[in-house]
Enzyme design. Sequence first.
Site, mmCIF file in Angstrom:
data_model
loop_
_atom_site.group_PDB
_atom_site.id
_atom_site.type_symbol
_atom_site.label_atom_id
_atom_site.label_comp_id
_atom_site.label_asym_id
_atom_site.label_seq_id
_atom_site.Cartn_x
_atom_site.Cartn_y
_atom_site.Cartn_z
ATOM 1 N N SER A 170 -0.705 -6.280 -1.361
ATOM 2 C CA SER A 170 -0.322 -6.356 -2.768
ATOM 3 C C SER A 170 0.832 -5.393 -3.038
ATOM 4 O O SER A 170 1.900 -5.534 -2.458
ATOM 5 C CB SER A 170 -1.533 -6.054 -3.658
ATOM 6 O OG SER A 170 -1.220 -6.238 -5.020
ATOM 7 N N THR A 171 0.617 -4.407 -3.894
ATOM 8 C CA THR A 171 1.686 -3.493 -4.299
ATOM 9 C C THR A 171 2.333 -2.822 -3.091
ATOM 10 O O THR A 171 1.647 -2.252 -2.249
ATOM 11 C CB THR A 171 1.124 -2.397 -5.230
ATOM 12 O OG1 THR A 171 0.335 -3.010 -6.243
ATOM 13 C CG2 THR A 171 2.245 -1.595 -5.852
ATOM 14 N N HIS A 197 0.044 -10.775 -3.022
ATOM 15 C CA HIS A 197 0.025 -10.968 -4.473
ATOM 16 C C HIS A 197 1.463 -11.035 -4.972
ATOM 17 O O HIS A 197 2.196 -10.047 -4.933
ATOM 18 C CB HIS A 197 -0.703 -9.809 -5.160
ATOM 19 C CG HIS A 197 -2.132 -9.680 -4.767
ATOM 20 N ND1 HIS A 197 -2.856 -8.514 -4.940
ATOM 21 C CD2 HIS A 197 -2.997 -10.563 -4.213
ATOM 22 C CE1 HIS A 197 -4.100 -8.692 -4.526
ATOM 23 N NE2 HIS A 197 -4.207 -9.927 -4.060
ATOM 24 N N MET A 291 -3.075 -1.984 -4.887
ATOM 25 C CA MET A 291 -4.096 -1.416 -5.758
ATOM 26 C C MET A 291 -5.258 -2.389 -5.866
ATOM 27 O O MET A 291 -5.105 -3.590 -5.659
ATOM 28 C CB MET A 291 -3.516 -1.101 -7.135
ATOM 29 C CG MET A 291 -2.985 -2.273 -7.922
ATOM 30 S SD MET A 291 -2.296 -1.729 -9.507
ATOM 31 C CE MET A 291 -1.759 -3.299 -10.188
ATOM 32 N N ASP A 294 -9.102 -6.325 -3.569
ATOM 33 C CA ASP A 294 -9.113 -7.724 -3.147
ATOM 34 C C ASP A 294 -9.198 -7.839 -1.625
ATOM 35 O O ASP A 294 -8.369 -7.298 -0.910
ATOM 36 C CB ASP A 294 -7.848 -8.424 -3.655
ATOM 37 C CG ASP A 294 -7.846 -9.913 -3.345
ATOM 38 O OD1 ASP A 294 -8.948 -10.484 -3.184
ATOM 39 O OD2 ASP A 294 -6.751 -10.500 -3.286
#
Length: 350
Positions: A170-171, A197, A291, A294
């Site tokens: 993600s991030t 993401h 963050m 998931d």
Amino acid sequence: MPKLLIVDDSALMRKHLRSIFEETGAFEIRTARNGQDALDQVAAFDPDVVTLDINMPDMDGLTCLGEIMTAAPRPVVMVSSLTRASAPATLEAMQLGAVDYVEKPGGTVSLNIDAIRREMVEKVTAAVSAKPRRARGLLSRVRHTRQATVQPRRAAPLGRVGGLVLIGVSTGGPRTLEDILPELPGNLPWPVVVAQHMPGTFTGSFAQRLDRICSLEVVEVTGPAPLTPGRIYIGRGDADVVIGSRLGRQIVSSVPCDPAMRWHPSVERLVRTAREAFPADHLIAVQLTGMGDDGAAAMAELRAAGGRTIAESEASAVVFGMPAELIRLGGASLTLTARAIPGQIRTWLS
């Protein structure tokens, strides 16, 4: 109290963003009206995090970002209209060291900024503790490009594949994936499926960008496709990427988002569907920067069933959230820095 610098050439947008963060009571805030003003404020105010518009006159956001990440690196969140036309610029910002990006709904000057209030606050708050990374130079890109040309791509064989590498991120993911995926050899025996993401307007451009620097072919998953070695599959944004079977062959598909999952493409859903199509010991799952949590539960269950898992270490993770949760659940076979991960995958598949 962390210091936040908001950079946007629109006075209206600066007002909206300032209002959002003032209501949290969690930031000391200043604003800048253009790139040069931002550089002056970085020097004088020394913010802990910066939100930065891409499209500004005189000095655009990418130029400003490059100056910040070269001279005084710190977490930067890009604020931009997330369209296919803007995707290359936003991905370039990730390459230059930006931590994350947030959509500016309704165009450059938006009256609907409240629609992303929660996402904005969450991402900027997470960015405060993120690890800033200096702008990557041209030599690194040349090295990866040369590697991709030296290692010829293999013809994709027909029939069932022996196993699958799953990556959740993600991030901070785009740049981390650009560190890892080009290091995988063109003759890797298992396909790779990535749940990053990311909005659907970005994943096609991102797959094309990766395809230019990787030895393996990189494609966006837009519909059912057979899994084949020699290929990296990037799940389409604003959808979920899942594993299944059709006519005796394993396939990867893009399907509508599961509303029970908050982030998409869902790492949790990817890993769980892969477990239905492959024995656990024929799966390798890698949890990278991001963050939240998931995918952590599904990967922990995979390891308990005999699969192999890797959590990115805090030393390299831009945001140590998703991998930290996997470690907390006892679900990491190994904890490695991003740069050590491709070597471990090669070792396991050798």
